[in-house]
Design an enzyme around this catalytic site. Structure first.
Site, PDB file in Angstrom:
ATOM      1  N   GLY A 131      38.334  21.176   2.941  1.00 53.10           N
ATOM      2  CA  GLY A 131      37.093  20.567   3.393  1.00 53.10           C
ATOM      3  C   GLY A 131      36.105  21.641   3.789  1.00 53.10           C
ATOM      4  O   GLY A 131      36.488  22.771   4.099  1.00 53.10           O
ATOM      5  N   GLN A 150      28.882  24.800   8.330  1.00 55.45           N
ATOM      6  CA  GLN A 150      29.671  26.008   8.105  1.00 55.45           C
ATOM      7  C   GLN A 150      28.987  26.986   7.154  1.00 55.45           C
ATOM      8  O   GLN A 150      29.361  28.152   7.098  1.00 55.45           O
ATOM      9  CB  GLN A 150      31.056  25.657   7.560  1.00 55.45           C
ATOM     10  CG  GLN A 150      31.937  24.963   8.573  1.00 55.45           C
ATOM     11  CD  GLN A 150      33.273  24.623   7.977  1.00 55.45           C
ATOM     12  OE1 GLN A 150      33.447  23.562   7.385  1.00 55.45           O
ATOM     13  NE2 GLN A 150      34.228  25.539   8.122  1.00 55.45           N
ATOM     14  N   CYS A 180      40.904  26.556   9.732  1.00 56.81           N
ATOM     15  CA  CYS A 180      39.490  26.324   9.447  1.00 56.81           C
ATOM     16  C   CYS A 180      38.909  27.545   8.743  1.00 56.81           C
ATOM     17  O   CYS A 180      39.223  28.682   9.109  1.00 56.81           O
ATOM     18  CB  CYS A 180      38.740  26.067  10.757  1.00 56.81           C
ATOM     19  SG  CYS A 180      36.983  25.732  10.558  1.00 56.81           S
ATOM     20  N   LEU A 181      38.066  27.297   7.749  1.00 60.57           N
ATOM     21  CA  LEU A 181      37.428  28.408   7.043  1.00 60.57           C
ATOM     22  C   LEU A 181      36.521  29.213   7.967  1.00 60.57           C
ATOM     23  O   LEU A 181      36.247  30.378   7.698  1.00 60.57           O
ATOM     24  CB  LEU A 181      36.635  27.885   5.844  1.00 60.57           C
ATOM     25  CG  LEU A 181      37.463  27.211   4.753  1.00 60.57           C
ATOM     26  CD1 LEU A 181      36.561  26.643   3.660  1.00 60.57           C
ATOM     27  CD2 LEU A 181      38.483  28.170   4.167  1.00 60.57           C
ATOM     28  N   HIS A 238      38.196  16.466  11.303  1.00 56.98           N
ATOM     29  CA  HIS A 238      37.905  17.898  11.455  1.00 56.98           C
ATOM     30  C   HIS A 238      36.481  18.198  10.979  1.00 56.98           C
ATOM     31  O   HIS A 238      35.696  18.843  11.688  1.00 56.98           O
ATOM     32  CB  HIS A 238      38.935  18.696  10.644  1.00 56.98           C
ATOM     33  CG  HIS A 238      38.731  20.171  10.664  1.00 56.98           C
ATOM     34  ND1 HIS A 238      39.591  21.023  11.309  1.00 56.98           N
ATOM     35  CD2 HIS A 238      37.778  20.963  10.099  1.00 56.98           C
ATOM     36  CE1 HIS A 238      39.174  22.274  11.138  1.00 56.98           C
ATOM     37  NE2 HIS A 238      38.066  22.260  10.404  1.00 56.98           N
ATOM     38  N   GLU A 239      36.139  17.731   9.782  1.00 56.21           N
ATOM     39  CA  GLU A 239      34.808  18.013   9.232  1.00 56.21           C
ATOM     40  C   GLU A 239      33.722  17.276  10.003  1.00 56.21           C
ATOM     41  O   GLU A 239      32.626  17.812  10.198  1.00 56.21           O
ATOM     42  CB  GLU A 239      34.763  17.677   7.741  1.00 56.21           C
ATOM     43  CG  GLU A 239      35.751  18.455   6.880  1.00 56.21           C
ATOM     44  CD  GLU A 239      35.689  19.965   7.014  1.00 56.21           C
ATOM     45  OE1 GLU A 239      34.620  20.524   7.349  1.00 56.21           O
ATOM     46  OE2 GLU A 239      36.729  20.620   6.793  1.00 56.21           O
ATOM     47  N   HIS A 256      32.651  19.249  12.911  1.00 56.92           N
ATOM     48  CA  HIS A 256      31.686  20.306  12.588  1.00 56.92           C
ATOM     49  C   HIS A 256      30.253  19.784  12.669  1.00 56.92           C
ATOM     50  O   HIS A 256      29.350  20.512  13.072  1.00 56.92           O
ATOM     51  CB  HIS A 256      31.934  20.873  11.184  1.00 56.92           C
ATOM     52  CG  HIS A 256      33.003  21.905  11.119  1.00 56.92           C
ATOM     53  ND1 HIS A 256      32.928  23.109  11.787  1.00 56.92           N
ATOM     54  CD2 HIS A 256      34.178  21.917  10.444  1.00 56.92           C
ATOM     55  CE1 HIS A 256      34.007  23.825  11.535  1.00 56.92           C
ATOM     56  NE2 HIS A 256      34.788  23.118  10.725  1.00 56.92           N
TER      57      HIS A 256
END
Length: 177
Positions: free
Chosen positions: A46, A51, A93-94, A135-136, A139
């Site tokens: 994702g 991000q 997480c990225l 999670h997304e 963000h």
């Protein structure tokens, strides 16, 4: 399509709330394509617009085992309609590369959202997909998974052991059946 820079923890853009998407124009389509390309390049499941420095309520995801592009999903302006039960799983997480931690998330969620054409959709998801949606969506609110971890952040060492970032001690991972 173009790869975008993924911002890392400490960059203020990750802590800001995103604004609702109002225009479903060519610029949005380019952003969607860039998010998908960047997610694949970074080996993520994702990626949210904040991000990559874009404060809009949009994320992409693909939780399919092989990451087959046919399973790419675009979620715009998500709204949670229902959340049920709890799952306790490891997340990464990225924007926090190499860091992991246990997070409690709903085991099942139902959301209303718009697709890349602006059409309203509803989706009920469980397991990894539910976790990814949560999670997304975080963000989009300026929240990182590290804000919600149960326990401490850890890294995997070269032997594949989980090592607590603060103490340097090995972390015992929970094994699910």
């Amino acid at each position: 399509m173009a790869l975008r820079k993924v911002f890392h923890d400490g960059d203020p853009v990750l802590r800001k709330k995103s604004r609702r998407v109002e225009k479903f124009d060519d610029r949005l389509q380019d952003l969607v394509d860039d998010l998908l390309e960047t997610m694949r390049e970074e080996n993520g499941v994702g990626l949210a617009a904040p991000q990559v420095g874009v404060l809009r309520r949009i994320f992409v995801m693909n939780v399919h085992e092989e990451g087959d592009p046919a399973h790419d999903m675009v979620i715009i302006n998500p709204e949670f309609l229902a959340q049920e039960a709890t799952q306790h799983e490891v997340e990464g997480c990225l924007s926090l590369p190499g860091l992991y931690g246990y997070v409690d998330r709903p085991a099942q969620v139902t959301i209303r959202y718009q697709d890349r054409t602006g059409q309203t959709q509803e989706l009920t998801a469980d397991g990894l997909m539910a976790r990814c949606i949560c999670h997304e969506s975080d963000h989009l609110e300026g929240i990182l998974f590290s804000d919600k971890i149960v326990g401490n952040l850890f890294r995997y060492n070269k032997d594949g052991k989980a090592i607590d970032v603060k103490t340097g001690e090995e972390v015992e991972l929970i094994q699910h059946d």
